[in-house]
Enzyme design. Structure first.
Site, PDB file in Angstrom:
ATOM      1  N   TYR A  92       0.816  -1.214   0.000  1.00 27.83           N
ATOM      2  CA  TYR A  92       0.000   0.000   0.000  1.00 27.83           C
ATOM      3  C   TYR A  92       0.848   1.261   0.000  1.00 27.83           C
ATOM      4  CZ  TYR A  92      -3.932   3.055   1.323  1.00 27.83           C
ATOM      5  OH  TYR A  92      -4.897   4.036   1.360  1.00 27.83           O
ATOM      6  N   SER A 175       0.866  -8.161   1.200  1.00 27.72           N
ATOM      7  CA  SER A 175      -0.007  -7.103   1.699  1.00 27.72           C
ATOM      8  C   SER A 175      -0.920  -6.634   0.562  1.00 27.72           C
ATOM      9  CB  SER A 175       0.817  -5.973   2.300  1.00 27.72           C
ATOM     10  OG  SER A 175      -0.009  -5.103   3.003  1.00 27.72           O
ATOM     11  N   GLN A 176      -0.878  -5.358   0.191  1.00 23.82           N
ATOM     12  CA  GLN A 176      -1.662  -4.971  -0.985  1.00 23.82           C
ATOM     13  C   GLN A 176      -1.188  -5.763  -2.208  1.00 23.82           C
ATOM     14  OE1 GLN A 176      -2.910  -0.744  -2.397  1.00 23.82           O
ATOM     15  NE2 GLN A 176      -1.006  -1.279  -3.426  1.00 23.82           N
ATOM     16  N   ASP A 262      -0.872 -11.012  12.831  1.00 21.45           N
ATOM     17  CA  ASP A 262      -0.837  -9.842  11.940  1.00 21.45           C
ATOM     18  C   ASP A 262      -1.896  -8.844  12.381  1.00 21.45           C
ATOM     19  OD1 ASP A 262      -0.842  -8.011   9.870  1.00 21.45           O
ATOM     20  OD2 ASP A 262      -0.790  -9.516   8.281  1.00 21.45           O
ATOM     21  N   HIS A 291       2.707  -8.813  10.230  1.00 17.51           N
ATOM     22  CA  HIS A 291       2.512  -8.480   8.821  1.00 17.51           C
ATOM     23  C   HIS A 291       3.695  -8.940   7.961  1.00 17.51           C
ATOM     24  CE1 HIS A 291       0.036  -6.737   5.847  1.00 17.51           C
ATOM     25  NE2 HIS A 291       0.878  -5.794   5.495  1.00 17.51           N
TER      26      HIS A 291
END
Lengths: 317, 299
Positions: A92, A175-176, A262, A291
């Site tokens: 992100y 993640s993203q 996470d 994460h």
């Protein structure tokens, strides 16, 4: 005080798949397909090495936006073509990597900067925070409509390259980037050979905002605190962008890896994604990892998984 | 092996930075950001003037209620974006996340390139971009020190090399956490790594091999090795695996040079464990409760 939660793998997501989900995305992808890609490629000698050539690339996408990326490809003197293609999708807040290390392994690798990222933000720049709630009340203009398409069109870029084996194209990110991995594997199911997604973001939005206080999901919490009356519109929009709803479209093998502690992308949502996948799949769930999604242990497995399916010449088998 | 040698005019170089910083008033502008504020704390957009002069940005978050609160400065990560401080930090600290020049919200008129920032004007110590970046972070700490709601005896700094440099330049810091060092022994690191951002240095030296000595000269001013003897804070140094960049052997010279009390934390690769341990360490040092542990599962 410690939060007591049910085991993440037993969580039931609130995500609902709208009946017209497939049609919504088919129309968007059809509209995107009408847009000439106009790929550009500029060699960057400073970043190139004896083994890898680095290029700045660009292509057109939805809404007339020009999307930037990095393309790293083995030199022919180092490894002869054809090469498997590999799309590396960004997190992100991170900038897209120059995927040189992947090219050294024998991949023709693209690191894409979807709209709003540096070098792709001249005409679209909602910022961070900002992107996640940009036009969140309208699925036809929500930020991720174009963002998802930008990632998919990086696959189209790879398909324009003569040195790339069009039958071996993979996608990877965390993640993203994990979300974009799933979305790309779904929307380009005709092309993608395999995908490896870490700590997938944008899964179970409504679950996540109740399970974590961390950004970026906190952007949605803040938006709804200011505009509670818009909650039904937000809920409706997000159904069309929830990565869990893309999962059933995927046909290729997928590797998902998550951290069970996470606090950015709650593991419950990672499990929900995994359960929704109907393709050959594997889940790596790391206790006590956050994460990072156990990347210390997961990355060797990701590399082996991609090599197994994409067969780059630089990875011994 | 590349040795980092402390330049003869090291003190004069940094005194000139301090003098330039002192010449420009910080001229802080605080504007509440209602969208990000909560019932337990207020979030502000902060603008400050740093050397150049250059206007930088920060997110400054203050708990509601009676202060003074322990202050916490997050120095910027290497990248274009820094998040607003976390929910749990905002509950406990007057916390500032600085964006240095070139990062988003501080990118007018200079927008940093990634890759590119690390080697921006790297062959000239007087122009190297990190001269201004260090000053930006120092200005952030000065802002915290100027605030009546901040307890000046309980100020923490968290970050990479920039955290070390700030704590050395302004020894008002009580607790310091440093991890993921980038400027420490950077030329030596570049010989051992082809991963970005370190690879930026290799890219630069491939393009300009004749500038190697000039680059080494510039980087010596920024190597925390030469700054940390001035640190008075209790420092927690995060240490990676033996043999790796960031491992105990790699960091041994830094640890030996650090002023003040030094503790080490061996990173586990289990992010949840590290997050909770580091949070508790800082909370203990600054006199607040640790954040809630994230998970206890039933069943």
């Amino acid at each position: 005080m410690q939060q007591v939660r049910q085991p993440a793998d037993q969580y039931r997501t609130k995500t609902i798949r709208p009946p017209d989900f497939d049609q919504f995305w088919a129309e968007i992808m059809a509209a995107a397909a009408e847009i000439p890609l106009r790929p550009s490629l500029e060699h960057v000698p400073m970043r190139s090495t004896d083994q890898v050539d680095v290029y700045e690339i660009g292509y057109d996408s939805l809404d007339g936006l020009r999307i930037a990326g990095w393309y790293c490809v083995p030199k022919e003197s180092y490894l002869p073509p054809p090469y498997p293609g590999l799309l590396i999708v960004p997190g992100y807040i991170s900038e897209p990597t120059l995927p040189k290390s992947w090219a050294k392994l024998g991949y023709a690798a693209v690191g894409v900067a979807p709209r709003g990222k540096l070098r792709s933000n001249r005409h679209f720049n909602p910022g961070y925070p900002g992107l996640l709630v940009h036009n969140i009340v309208d699925r036809h203009t929500y930020a991720y409509r174009g963002f998802y398409v930008d990632a998919c069109r990086a696959v189209d870029f790879l398909l324009t390259r003569p040195e790339v084996d069009h039958g071996r194209i993979g996608v990877h990110g965390s993640s993203q980037g994990g979300a974009l991995t799933v979305v790309t594997a779904a929307l380009r199911a005709d092309v993608i050979t395999c995908g490896a997604a870490g700590a997938p973001f944008l899964c179970g939005f409504l679950d996540a905002i109740a399970l974590t206080h961390s950004y970026p999901y906190e952007e949605i919490v803040e938006y709804l605190r200011r505009h509670p009356e818009r909650e039904p519109l937000v809920r409706e929009t997000l159904m069309y962008f929830d990565v869990i709803n893309f999962a059933p479209m995927i046909r290729c093998p997928m590797l998902i890896y998550i951290g069970l502690a996470d606090d950015v992308c709650p593991p419950e949502t990672g499990y929900a994604l995994y359960h929704a996948l109907a393709c050959p799949k594997e889940l790596l769930a790391y206790p006590r990892c956050a994460h990072d999604a156990g990347s210390y242990w997961a990355m060797p497995k990701v590399k082996a998984f991609l090599a197994e399916h994409l067969k780059p010449a630089g990875v011994p088998r | 092996m590349v040795a980092s040698v402390r330049p003869a005019d090291f003190g004069a170089y940094w005194k000139a930075v301090d003098d330039e910083l002192a010449r420009y008033p910080a001229a802080p502008e605080l504007e509440e950001l209602p969208r990000h504020s909560t019932d337990f704390g207020t979030v502000y957009a902060l603008k400050l003037t740093s050397i150049g002069p250059y206007r930088i940005f920060g997110y400054y978050c203050v708990p509601r209620g009676e202060g003074p609160f322990p202050g916490l400065l997050y120095t910027p990560r290497y990248g274009s974006v820094n998040h607003i401080p976390s929910y749990y930090d905002r509950e406990r600290y007057a916390v500032l996340q600085i964006m240095h020049r070139g990062q988003r919200l501080a990118d007018q008129p200079f927008a940093a390139a990634y890759p590119g920032l690390l080697t921006h004007d790297i062959a000239d110590p007087g122009r190297y971009v990190y001269r201004g970046i260090v000053a930006d972070c120092v200005r952030g700490l000065e802002f915290l020190l100027s605030r009546p709601e901040v307890d000046r005896e309980r100020i923490g700094v968290v970050g990479d090399d920039l955290a070390l440099l700030v704590a050395a330049r302004r020894p008002a810091v009580a607790a310091l956490q440093a991890s993921n060092l980038l400027l420490y022994r950077l030329l030596g690191a570049a010989e051992r790594s082809d991963e970005y951002p370190v690879e930026e240095v290799n890219d630069y030296l491939r393009a300009y091999p004749e500038r190697r000595e000039a680059v080494a000269c510039t980087l010596a001013y920024f190597d925390p090795l030469h700054h940390v003897p001035d640190i008075r804070a209790t420092t927690l140094l995060c240490v990676g695996d033996p043999g790796a960049l960031g491992g105990p052997e790699w960091l041994a010279p830094l640890r030996a040079a650090l002023g003040g009390t030094v503790e080490e934390y061996r990173l586990t690769h289990e992010g949840g464990v590290d997050r909770d341990w580091l949070d508790a360490w800082l909370a203990r040092r600054l006199g607040v409760e640790p954040r809630p542990l994230m998970w206890a599962t039933r069943g």
